[in-house]
Design a protein around this motif. Sequence first.
Motif, PDB file in Angstrom:
ATOM      1  N   ASP A   8       0.833  -1.208   0.000  1.00 43.76           N
ATOM      2  CA  ASP A   8       0.000   0.000   0.000  1.00 43.76           C
ATOM      3  C   ASP A   8       0.868   1.258   0.000  1.00 43.76           C
ATOM      4  OD1 ASP A   8      -1.635  -2.178   0.815  1.00 43.76           O
ATOM      5  OD2 ASP A   8      -3.021  -0.808   1.799  1.00 43.76           O
ATOM      6  N   ASP A   9       0.247   2.369  -0.344  1.00 47.53           N
ATOM      7  CA  ASP A   9       0.852   3.691  -0.149  1.00 47.53           C
ATOM      8  C   ASP A   9       2.157   3.875  -0.924  1.00 47.53           C
ATOM      9  OD1 ASP A   9      -1.290   3.990   1.558  1.00 47.53           O
ATOM     10  OD2 ASP A   9      -0.136   3.546   3.368  1.00 47.53           O
ATOM     11  N   HIS A  76      -5.666  10.166  -1.529  1.00 45.68           N
ATOM     12  CA  HIS A  76      -5.420   9.503  -0.244  1.00 45.68           C
ATOM     13  C   HIS A  76      -5.697  10.458   0.920  1.00 45.68           C
ATOM     14  CE1 HIS A  76      -3.592   6.749   2.689  1.00 45.68           C
ATOM     15  NE2 HIS A  76      -3.645   5.820   1.754  1.00 45.68           N
TER      16      HIS A  76
HETATM   17 ZN    ZN Z   1      -3.265   3.760   1.937  1.00 45.54          ZN
END
Ligand code: ZN
Length: 248
Positions: A8-9, A76
């Motif tokens: 993720d991210d 996000h």
């Molecule tokens: Zn995230």
Amino acid sequence: MRFTIRMDDITPGMNRGNFERFRRLLEAYGVCPLIGVVPECRDPMLQVEEDDPAFWDMVHGLREQGWQIAMHGLYHIYTTRKGGLFPLNRDSEFAGLSLERQKRMIAKGKRILSSRGIETDIFMPPSHSYDRATLQALRENGFRYVTDGFGTAPYEYEDIIFFPIAARKTDVMKQKTDGLTTLVMHTNSMTEEEFRFYEKLLKTGRGLSYDAWHREKKRKQTAAGHAREYLTAAGKRTVVRLRSYVKR
Ligand SMILES: [Zn+2]
């Protein structure tokens, strides 16, 4: 149980040392993960380092190696306090917003990724939260897959195919059952202990590249199955909240 990995991210300002270290580990075991790339990151929590000017070239290089790319939201940034259909957290960039707004946001994310030469039909909702309108907005923008929900087999729900995640990462270690699941990794905050855990797990040889999902038999999600998943996610949130309450 066999497993795949999602990271993720993934952003230009992520923790590059941890990312590179984990990447070497995956390469040593021949496992290509799914990476959740944020089209235009505005979340200060994800700004660990200065933006890397070579970030997008690196993403292209990974894709050529067989890594899969998911769109991880748009900015996000959490705009609502809604858990949606999979209420693991009570924050969302999408759940609770109008269909029209969600359609615009998802179309925008897709356009930004396209302008970077990246096309994908896999969506990774920030904070695991989405609602029915999100799923409709995704369908209308050509998305076919979502990496979320709990389970060990791909399932179809509201005309989207879900590649589920593991409710607890230790399940993958213990259970001898068949099936495939996804382990969720946040390399930005990864600890030594986690690096050791994943190395041990990869040594078992049960880690597969993310495209393995496309070869698994799909099932239809039933209303009962959805209710079970909803309650597991809500229950997990309660447990986490109680624990942090105790700690405080
Ligand atoms: Zn995230």
